[in-house]
Design an enzyme around this catalytic site. Structure first.
Site, short mmCIF file in Angstrom:
data_model
loop_
_atom_site.label_atom_id
_atom_site.label_comp_id
_atom_site.label_asym_id
_atom_site.label_seq_id
_atom_site.Cartn_x
_atom_site.Cartn_y
_atom_site.Cartn_z
N ASP A 116 9.24 2.17 -0.52
CA ASP A 116 9.32 1.15 -1.57
C ASP A 116 8.70 -0.11 -0.96
O ASP A 116 9.24 -0.65 0.01
CB ASP A 116 10.79 0.91 -1.95
CG ASP A 116 10.92 -0.08 -3.11
OD1 ASP A 116 9.94 -0.80 -3.39
OD2 ASP A 116 12.01 -0.12 -3.71
N VAL A 117 7.60 -0.57 -1.51
CA VAL A 117 6.89 -1.70 -0.89
C VAL A 117 7.69 -3.01 -0.99
O VAL A 117 7.30 -4.01 -0.39
CB VAL A 117 5.48 -1.89 -1.49
CG1 VAL A 117 4.56 -0.75 -1.13
CG2 VAL A 117 5.52 -2.12 -3.01
N ARG A 158 -0.59 9.72 -6.32
CA ARG A 158 -1.38 10.09 -7.53
C ARG A 158 -2.39 8.97 -7.81
O ARG A 158 -2.43 7.96 -7.11
CB ARG A 158 -0.45 10.30 -8.73
CG ARG A 158 0.46 9.10 -9.02
CD ARG A 158 1.60 9.51 -9.95
NE ARG A 158 2.65 8.50 -9.96
CZ ARG A 158 2.92 7.73 -11.00
NH1 ARG A 158 2.22 7.85 -12.11
NH2 ARG A 158 3.90 6.85 -10.94
N ASN A 213 -2.17 -0.55 -2.59
CA ASN A 213 -2.51 0.01 -3.90
C ASN A 213 -1.30 0.18 -4.82
O ASN A 213 -1.45 0.16 -6.04
CB ASN A 213 -3.21 1.36 -3.69
CG ASN A 213 -3.31 2.15 -4.96
OD1 ASN A 213 -4.17 1.88 -5.81
ND2 ASN A 213 -2.42 3.13 -5.17
N TYR A 247 2.49 -8.61 -15.56
CA TYR A 247 1.45 -7.85 -14.83
C TYR A 247 0.28 -8.76 -14.46
O TYR A 247 -0.16 -8.78 -13.30
CB TYR A 247 0.98 -6.68 -15.71
CG TYR A 247 0.03 -5.73 -15.01
CD1 TYR A 247 0.48 -4.89 -13.99
CD2 TYR A 247 -1.31 -5.66 -15.37
CE1 TYR A 247 -0.38 -4.01 -13.36
CE2 TYR A 247 -2.18 -4.78 -14.75
CZ TYR A 247 -1.72 -3.96 -13.74
OH TYR A 247 -2.57 -3.09 -13.10
N GLY A 276 1.21 3.93 -2.41
CA GLY A 276 1.10 4.47 -3.76
C GLY A 276 0.00 5.51 -3.85
O GLY A 276 -0.81 5.49 -4.79
N ALA A 277 -0.04 6.43 -2.89
CA ALA A 277 -1.13 7.42 -2.85
C ALA A 277 -0.66 8.81 -3.29
O ALA A 277 -1.32 9.80 -3.02
CB ALA A 277 -1.72 7.48 -1.44
N SER A 280 -6.50 -6.25 -10.34
CA SER A 280 -6.87 -5.70 -11.66
C SER A 280 -7.71 -6.76 -12.38
O SER A 280 -7.59 -7.95 -12.08
CB SER A 280 -5.60 -5.42 -12.46
OG SER A 280 -5.91 -5.17 -13.81
N LYS A 293 -0.90 -9.78 -10.68
CA LYS A 293 -2.23 -9.38 -10.20
C LYS A 293 -3.07 -10.60 -9.82
O LYS A 293 -3.92 -10.54 -8.93
CB LYS A 293 -2.94 -8.52 -11.24
CG LYS A 293 -2.30 -7.14 -11.41
CD LYS A 293 -2.39 -6.32 -10.12
CE LYS A 293 -1.90 -4.90 -10.24
NZ LYS A 293 -1.98 -4.14 -8.99
N1 LIG Z 1 -5.01 2.65 -14.01
C1 LIG Z 1 -5.55 1.51 -14.35
O1 LIG Z 1 -6.12 1.38 -15.45
C2 LIG Z 1 -5.52 0.33 -13.39
C3 LIG Z 1 -6.33 -0.78 -13.71
C4 LIG Z 1 -6.33 -1.87 -12.85
C5 LIG Z 1 -5.53 -1.86 -11.72
N2 LIG Z 1 -4.75 -0.79 -11.44
C6 LIG Z 1 -3.93 -0.86 -10.24
O2 LIG Z 1 -4.27 0.20 -9.36
C7 LIG Z 1 -3.14 0.60 -8.60
C8 LIG Z 1 -2.93 2.10 -8.79
O3 LIG Z 1 -2.82 2.37 -10.16
P1 LIG Z 1 -2.73 3.85 -10.79
O4 LIG Z 1 -3.31 3.76 -12.14
O5 LIG Z 1 -3.22 4.84 -9.82
O6 LIG Z 1 -1.12 3.94 -10.95
P2 LIG Z 1 -0.12 5.18 -11.03
O7 LIG Z 1 -0.85 6.43 -11.39
O8 LIG Z 1 0.99 4.71 -11.90
O9 LIG Z 1 0.39 5.29 -9.51
C9 LIG Z 1 1.16 4.24 -8.98
C10 LIG Z 1 1.49 4.54 -7.54
O10 LIG Z 1 2.31 3.48 -7.02
C11 LIG Z 1 3.52 4.04 -6.50
N3 LIG Z 1 4.62 3.07 -6.64
C12 LIG Z 1 5.20 2.61 -7.77
N4 LIG Z 1 6.17 1.73 -7.48
C13 LIG Z 1 6.21 1.64 -6.13
C14 LIG Z 1 7.01 0.91 -5.21
N5 LIG Z 1 8.00 0.09 -5.58
N6 LIG Z 1 6.76 1.06 -3.87
C15 LIG Z 1 5.79 1.90 -3.45
N7 LIG Z 1 5.00 2.61 -4.26
C16 LIG Z 1 5.22 2.47 -5.60
C17 LIG Z 1 3.73 5.33 -7.29
O11 LIG Z 1 4.58 6.24 -6.59
P3 LIG Z 1 5.30 7.47 -7.40
O12 LIG Z 1 4.20 8.44 -7.76
O13 LIG Z 1 6.24 8.06 -6.42
O14 LIG Z 1 5.94 6.86 -8.61
C18 LIG Z 1 2.28 5.83 -7.36
O15 LIG Z 1 1.91 6.44 -6.15
C19 LIG Z 1 -1.97 -0.24 -9.12
O16 LIG Z 1 -1.78 -1.36 -8.29
C20 LIG Z 1 -2.43 -0.68 -10.50
O17 LIG Z 1 -1.83 -1.88 -10.91
C21 LIG Z 1 -4.72 0.31 -12.26
#
Ligand SMILES: NC(=O)c1ccc[n+]([C@@H]2O[C@H](COP(=O)([O-])OP(=O)(O)OC[C@H]3O[C@@H](n4cnc5c(N)ncnc54)[C@H](OP(=O)(O)O)[C@@H]3O)[C@@H](O)[C@H]2O)c1
Length: 255
Positions: free
Chosen positions: A61-62, A15, A88, A154, A12-13, A141, A158
């Site tokens: 796809d993980v 973005r 991630n 969610y 998931g890198a 999270s 987590k």
């Molecule tokens: N943002 C927050 O506030 C927050 C807080 C706590 C924890 N987190 C955790 O941190 C991690 C990253 O979050 P983020 O905010 O950076 O999320 P994001 O911007 O939505 O990015 C999610 C990433 O995961 C990929 N992804 C989605 N479904 C997938 C799948 N089935 N297989 C492989 N890759 C997949 C996406 O790919 P595409 O770009 O191709 O869709 C993207 O690269 C997540 O685990 C999230 O739960 C986030």
């Protein structure tokens, strides 16, 4: 450089937090494998090469163990080893339990919990056979620490990551493979923007109100930047954290 010549895979890198971790690892000298879900994370891989390291990108796809195995064999062909895995990739849903469909529940549990299991299993086998130790970092999270209404799938997924982290850390300790979890609070990414939009819609209140309420609940009164999570990931991937395993560490502005 704290990760010179290491090979790291970050799921998931394309973005957000994953991309920030990929850049931070590259800055520390690691060769970085990045994955995207909807498309390969080619833009991230291209930018990583500007740090003077190598990078590969994959569409992954993980939830799919065959795709994971294929990626790993290509990584080994190119880099001959894997030192670091960051689980991630993540997905979320905001919904009342009584309205959530079975497929929505399964989707979140599969991406967030099963995905961490499948990627860890595949990479741990490689790390054990290499006999060089290793680092596995799971992005959970603060939602995995405390439950909240509308976040049942969610939060459950987590929290599963946190239990899995403790179990895997004990299993892999004899091989000098450290397994730790990071619990970010709210981080300024696409996921947070989308989450605020959906919560506002569900509660029939303005998005600005949801955003303000979230900010008020954070003692430091600001959302994290993806780089705030990346700096802890660098520490957990480096030799500086060699005696830390099975831990959960928050990056949440005091929440
Ligand atoms: N943002 C927050 O506030 C927050 C807080 C706590 C924890 N987190 C955790 O941190 C991690 C990253 O979050 P983020 O905010 O950076 O999320 P994001 O911007 O939505 O990015 C999610 C990433 O995961 C990929 N992804 C989605 N479904 C997938 C799948 N089935 N297989 C492989 N890759 C997949 C996406 O790919 P595409 O770009 O191709 O869709 C993207 O690269 C997540 O685990 C999230 O739960 C986030």
């Amino acid at each position: 450089m704290r990760l010179k010549d290491k090979v790291a895979i970050i799921t998931g890198a394309s973005r957000g937090i994953g991309k920030a971790i990929a850049f931070a690892f590259a800055r520390e000298g690691a060769n970085v494998v990045v994955t995207g879900f909807r498309s390969p994370a080619d833009d991230a891989a291209k930018a990583i090469k500007d740090f003077g390291v190598e990078s590969l990108s994959f569409q992954l796809d993980v939830r799919d163990s065959k795709m994971i195995d294929k990626m790993i064999s290509q990584v080994l062909k190119e880099f001959k080893k894997i030192n670091i895995l960051v689980n991630n990739a993540g997905a979320f849903i905001v919904a009342r339990v009584i309205e959530m469909t079975e497929s929505e529940w399964d989707y979140v549990m599969d991406v967030n919990a099963k995905g961490v299991f499948l990627c860890s299993k595949a990479v741990a086998k490689v790390m054990i056979s290499q006999n060089m130790g290793g680092k596995i970092i799971n992005i959970s999270s603060t939602a995995g620490l405390v439950g909240h209404k509308y976040y049942s799938a969610y939060c459950s997924s987590k929290r599963a990551i946190l239990a899995f982290t403790e179990c895997l850390a004990e299993e892999l300790a004899p091989y000098r493979i450290n397994v730790n979890a990071i619990c970010p609070g709210d981080v300024e990414t696409d996921m947070l923007t989308e989450e605020i939009r959906k919560v506002a819609e569900l509660r029939s209140v303005p998005e600005e109100q949801v955003r303000e309420e979230k900010l008020r609940s954070i003692p430091l009164h600001k959302f994290a930047k993806p780089e705030d999570i990346a700096s802890l990931a660098v520490f957990l991937a480096s030799d500086e954290s060699n005696h830390i395993t099975g831990e959960t560490i928050k990056v949440a502005g005091g929440k």
